[in-house]
Design a protein around this motif. Sequence first.
Motif, mmCIF file in Angstrom:
data_model
loop_
_atom_site.group_PDB
_atom_site.id
_atom_site.type_symbol
_atom_site.label_atom_id
_atom_site.label_comp_id
_atom_site.label_asym_id
_atom_site.label_seq_id
_atom_site.Cartn_x
_atom_site.Cartn_y
_atom_site.Cartn_z
ATOM 1 N N ALA A 42 0.021 -1.272 -0.113
ATOM 2 C CA ALA A 42 0.126 -0.025 -0.055
ATOM 3 C C ALA A 42 1.026 0.673 0.114
ATOM 4 C CB ALA A 42 -1.223 0.543 1.251
ATOM 5 N N GLN A 43 1.783 1.084 0.985
ATOM 6 C CA GLN A 43 2.434 1.871 0.702
ATOM 7 C C GLN A 43 3.362 2.523 -0.295
ATOM 8 O OE1 GLN A 43 2.613 4.699 3.422
ATOM 9 N NE2 GLN A 43 3.657 5.803 1.971
ATOM 10 N N ARG A 44 3.793 1.622 -0.860
ATOM 11 C CA ARG A 44 4.511 1.803 -2.769
ATOM 12 C C ARG A 44 3.540 1.717 -3.170
ATOM 13 N NH1 ARG A 44 6.340 -3.618 -2.246
ATOM 14 N NH2 ARG A 44 4.816 -4.220 -4.040
ATOM 15 N N ILE A 45 2.332 2.120 -3.637
ATOM 16 C CA ILE A 45 1.570 2.488 -4.753
ATOM 17 C C ILE A 45 1.282 3.968 -3.766
ATOM 18 C CG2 ILE A 45 -1.393 3.042 -5.178
ATOM 19 C CD1 ILE A 45 -0.826 -0.619 -4.651
ATOM 20 N N ILE A 46 0.826 4.613 -2.919
ATOM 21 C CA ILE A 46 1.324 5.515 -2.459
ATOM 22 C C ILE A 46 2.322 6.733 -2.495
ATOM 23 C CG2 ILE A 46 1.196 7.196 -0.372
ATOM 24 C CD1 ILE A 46 -1.200 5.193 1.017
ATOM 25 N N ASP A 47 2.920 5.688 -2.451
ATOM 26 C CA ASP A 47 4.600 6.496 -2.759
ATOM 27 C C ASP A 47 4.554 6.763 -4.342
ATOM 28 O OD1 ASP A 47 5.080 6.842 0.141
ATOM 29 O OD2 ASP A 47 6.604 5.423 0.043
#
Length: 204
Positions: A19-24
Amino acid sequence: MEPATSSSEPVRSIEGAKAQRIIDATRICVAERGVAGATFDHVAREAGVSRGLLHYYFGTKERLLAEVVRRDCEVRMEQLEAQLGEAQDAEAFLALLPRQLEEYIRMPGLVTLIFELYTTSRRNDDIQQEFAELLRRTREHVAAVLAAKQAEGVLVLKADPEAIADVLFGLADGLAIRMLSEPGRDWRPTIEAGVVAARGLLTG
């Protein structure tokens, strides 16, 4: 344009490193390509996930943008609450406001996303509801901090806490877009004027 989803299809929960990779990745793509150019294909490649995964969890690009802003705002609200919670007098509280503004404009992708969501919400009922809910939550969060500080005797509020929170957010949003549009200008006098305006609402 990404396929539309109805308001009965909420964003599915996605957590953890993916999820964090997608947001970043979304922030990076918006900063590099603009909102229109930050397609699912670009975000998926940047995040190292499949395009299908983005469709499964978010349905549309607008919903992905809304989720990125929601998560970023939650982090900022937690940081703001922690910093403001430590203020022991009004001047210490006021000194934190310019710092928060500086941190805000260091995230131009977030500023862009917020204004893009506003524009999109004018023509998309689903996004309008999500954006309004995001504004409500952040307003109530900051209003609660202001009310708590008044109860502690740190602040003397001159208006309803939620109304003051709206004014502070309005100042921050307006100054952010101007500061990002004229990056070479000395904005210190303007920021100082903003603190003077805030002082009138927050102190006796």
